[in-house]
Design a protein around this motif. Sequence first.
Motif, PDB file in Angstrom:
ATOM      1  N   SER A 111       0.827  -1.216   0.000  1.00  0.00           N
ATOM      2  CA  SER A 111       0.000   0.000   0.000  1.00  0.00           C
ATOM      3  C   SER A 111       0.855   1.258   0.000  1.00  0.00           C
ATOM      4  N   GLU A 112       2.071   1.150   0.505  1.00  0.00           N
ATOM      5  CA  GLU A 112       2.934   2.316   0.623  1.00  0.00           C
ATOM      6  C   GLU A 112       3.318   2.918  -0.727  1.00  0.00           C
ATOM      7  N   LEU A 113       3.432   2.113  -1.761  1.00  0.00           N
ATOM      8  CA  LEU A 113       3.794   2.644  -3.080  1.00  0.00           C
ATOM      9  C   LEU A 113       2.758   3.649  -3.551  1.00  0.00           C
ATOM     10  N   ASP A 114       1.499   3.271  -3.522  1.00  0.00           N
ATOM     11  CA  ASP A 114       0.450   4.188  -3.985  1.00  0.00           C
ATOM     12  C   ASP A 114       0.325   5.401  -3.070  1.00  0.00           C
ATOM     13  N   ASP A 115       0.488   5.204  -1.765  1.00  0.00           N
ATOM     14  CA  ASP A 115       0.451   6.322  -0.823  1.00  0.00           C
ATOM     15  C   ASP A 115       1.584   7.309  -1.112  1.00  0.00           C
ATOM     16  N   PHE A 116       2.790   6.802  -1.366  1.00  0.00           N
ATOM     17  CA  PHE A 116       3.925   7.665  -1.657  1.00  0.00           C
ATOM     18  C   PHE A 116       3.731   8.396  -2.978  1.00  0.00           C
ATOM     19  N   HIS A 117       3.163   7.722  -3.965  1.00  0.00           N
ATOM     20  CA  HIS A 117       2.871   8.355  -5.247  1.00  0.00           C
ATOM     21  C   HIS A 117       1.926   9.545  -5.057  1.00  0.00           C
ATOM     22  N   VAL A 118       0.853   9.351  -4.306  1.00  0.00           N
ATOM     23  CA  VAL A 118      -0.100  10.437  -4.035  1.00  0.00           C
ATOM     24  C   VAL A 118       0.607  11.585  -3.323  1.00  0.00           C
ATOM     25  N   TYR A 119       1.421  11.265  -2.326  1.00  0.00           N
ATOM     26  CA  TYR A 119       2.172  12.288  -1.599  1.00  0.00           C
ATOM     27  C   TYR A 119       3.073  13.091  -2.546  1.00  0.00           C
ATOM     28  N   LEU A 120       3.834  12.395  -3.396  1.00  0.00           N
ATOM     29  CA  LEU A 120       4.759  13.092  -4.293  1.00  0.00           C
ATOM     30  C   LEU A 120       4.029  13.916  -5.340  1.00  0.00           C
ATOM     31  N   LYS A 121       2.871  13.462  -5.794  1.00  0.00           N
ATOM     32  CA  LYS A 121       2.096  14.241  -6.776  1.00  0.00           C
ATOM     33  C   LYS A 121       1.687  15.592  -6.196  1.00  0.00           C
ATOM     34  N   ARG A 122       1.520  15.656  -4.883  1.00  0.00           N
ATOM     35  CA  ARG A 122       1.100  16.890  -4.209  1.00  0.00           C
ATOM     36  C   ARG A 122       2.280  17.726  -3.720  1.00  0.00           C
ATOM     37  N   THR A 123       3.498  17.225  -3.907  1.00  0.00           N
ATOM     38  CA  THR A 123       4.680  17.873  -3.360  1.00  0.00           C
ATOM     39  C   THR A 123       5.348  18.748  -4.421  1.00  0.00           C
ATOM     40  N   PRO A 124       5.441  20.060  -4.153  1.00  0.00           N
ATOM     41  CA  PRO A 124       6.133  20.943  -5.105  1.00  0.00           C
ATOM     42  C   PRO A 124       7.594  20.529  -5.269  1.00  0.00           C
ATOM     43  N   GLY A 125       8.106  20.664  -6.484  1.00  0.00           N
ATOM     44  CA  GLY A 125       9.510  20.376  -6.752  1.00  0.00           C
ATOM     45  C   GLY A 125       9.799  18.944  -7.151  1.00  0.00           C
ATOM     46  N   VAL A 126       8.768  18.101  -7.254  1.00  0.00           N
ATOM     47  CA  VAL A 126       8.980  16.718  -7.675  1.00  0.00           C
ATOM     48  C   VAL A 126       8.603  16.606  -9.151  1.00  0.00           C
ATOM     49  N   GLU A 127       9.564  16.173  -9.963  1.00  0.00           N
ATOM     50  CA  GLU A 127       9.342  16.006 -11.400  1.00  0.00           C
ATOM     51  C   GLU A 127       9.197  14.520 -11.717  1.00  0.00           C
ATOM     52  N   PHE A 128       8.060  14.169 -12.306  1.00  0.00           N
ATOM     53  CA  PHE A 128       7.822  12.778 -12.684  1.00  0.00           C
ATOM     54  C   PHE A 128       8.386  12.519 -14.070  1.00  0.00           C
ATOM     55  N   ASP A 129       9.134  11.440 -14.194  1.00  0.00           N
ATOM     56  CA  ASP A 129       9.633  11.001 -15.491  1.00  0.00           C
ATOM     57  C   ASP A 129       8.634  10.038 -16.129  1.00  0.00           C
ATOM     58  N   LYS A 130       8.038   9.160 -15.291  1.00  0.00           N
ATOM     59  CA  LYS A 130       6.996   8.226 -15.753  1.00  0.00           C
ATOM     60  C   LYS A 130       5.937   8.116 -14.677  1.00  0.00           C
ATOM     61  N   GLU A 131       4.705   8.189 -15.088  1.00  0.00           N
ATOM     62  CA  GLU A 131       3.580   8.082 -14.165  1.00  0.00           C
ATOM     63  C   GLU A 131       3.418   6.641 -13.688  1.00  0.00           C
ATOM     64  N   ILE A 132       2.636   6.470 -12.666  1.00  0.00           N
ATOM     65  CA  ILE A 132       2.431   5.145 -12.095  1.00  0.00           C
ATOM     66  C   ILE A 132       1.745   4.241 -13.113  1.00  0.00           C
ATOM     67  N   GLU A 133       2.242   2.996 -13.183  1.00  0.00           N
ATOM     68  CA  GLU A 133       1.705   2.029 -14.138  1.00  0.00           C
ATOM     69  C   GLU A 133       2.003   0.621 -13.671  1.00  0.00           C
ATOM     70  N   ASP A 134       1.206  -0.319 -14.173  1.00  0.00           N
ATOM     71  CA  ASP A 134       1.475  -1.737 -13.982  1.00  0.00           C
ATOM     72  C   ASP A 134       2.222  -2.217 -15.218  1.00  0.00           C
ATOM     73  N   THR A 135       3.353  -2.877 -15.011  1.00  0.00           N
ATOM     74  CA  THR A 135       4.207  -3.277 -16.130  1.00  0.00           C
ATOM     75  C   THR A 135       3.985  -4.739 -16.502  1.00  0.00           C
ATOM     76  N   PRO A 136       4.361  -5.120 -17.735  1.00  0.00           N
ATOM     77  CA  PRO A 136       4.269  -6.520 -18.145  1.00  0.00           C
ATOM     78  C   PRO A 136       5.196  -7.442 -17.346  1.00  0.00           C
ATOM     79  N   TRP A 137       6.253  -6.899 -16.740  1.00  0.00           N
ATOM     80  CA  TRP A 137       7.193  -7.736 -15.968  1.00  0.00           C
ATOM     81  C   TRP A 137       6.767  -7.880 -14.506  1.00  0.00           C
ATOM     82  N   GLY A 138       5.567  -7.387 -14.146  1.00  0.00           N
ATOM     83  CA  GLY A 138       5.021  -7.673 -12.829  1.00  0.00           C
ATOM     84  C   GLY A 138       5.269  -6.640 -11.753  1.00  0.00           C
ATOM     85  N   PHE A 139       5.626  -5.413 -12.141  1.00  0.00           N
ATOM     86  CA  PHE A 139       5.811  -4.329 -11.183  1.00  0.00           C
ATOM     87  C   PHE A 139       4.694  -3.311 -11.338  1.00  0.00           C
ATOM     88  N   ARG A 140       4.314  -2.663 -10.259  1.00  0.00           N
ATOM     89  CA  ARG A 140       3.576  -1.400 -10.299  1.00  0.00           C
ATOM     90  C   ARG A 140       4.628  -0.373  -9.928  1.00  0.00           C
TER      91      ARG A 140
END
Length: 140
Positions: free
Chosen positions: A85-114
Amino acid sequence: MSSHVVNSAWKVIPMFESRSISQTVDFYTKTLGFELASVKPEHGKSEQYFCSIFIGKKAEANFYFSKVSAESFKSSHAYIALGTSELDDFHVYLKRTPGVEFDKEIEDTPWGFRQFTIKDIDGNLLTFFKFLEGGNPGEE
């Protein structure tokens, strides 16, 4: 003999480059919430050339940074595993945090990672991920 040596490994510490150790420390500690382990030299005796930062129990995700000139800088990339659960919680936190630049948005990958990827202030990439199946060490 070699299997004994290989089986004794207990941690990996990636080494990143930084154009400014003080700015790196600020970004990782104040923006991302990492902990500062050490800075060299300490107490502002001269320009800082090294730092160690970490997250996780027992500093399981530990990073070293060395200062380099802007001309010789090369970016790096590391993957950091988080709990289920911490991954999605951290993603939400960082989306709201000024100064954080996302290179790739959250996604589920074919190799089994979110996962999602951010850039630090120097352009180093940090991919935070969890396993989609089989559980995730580190979860509470």
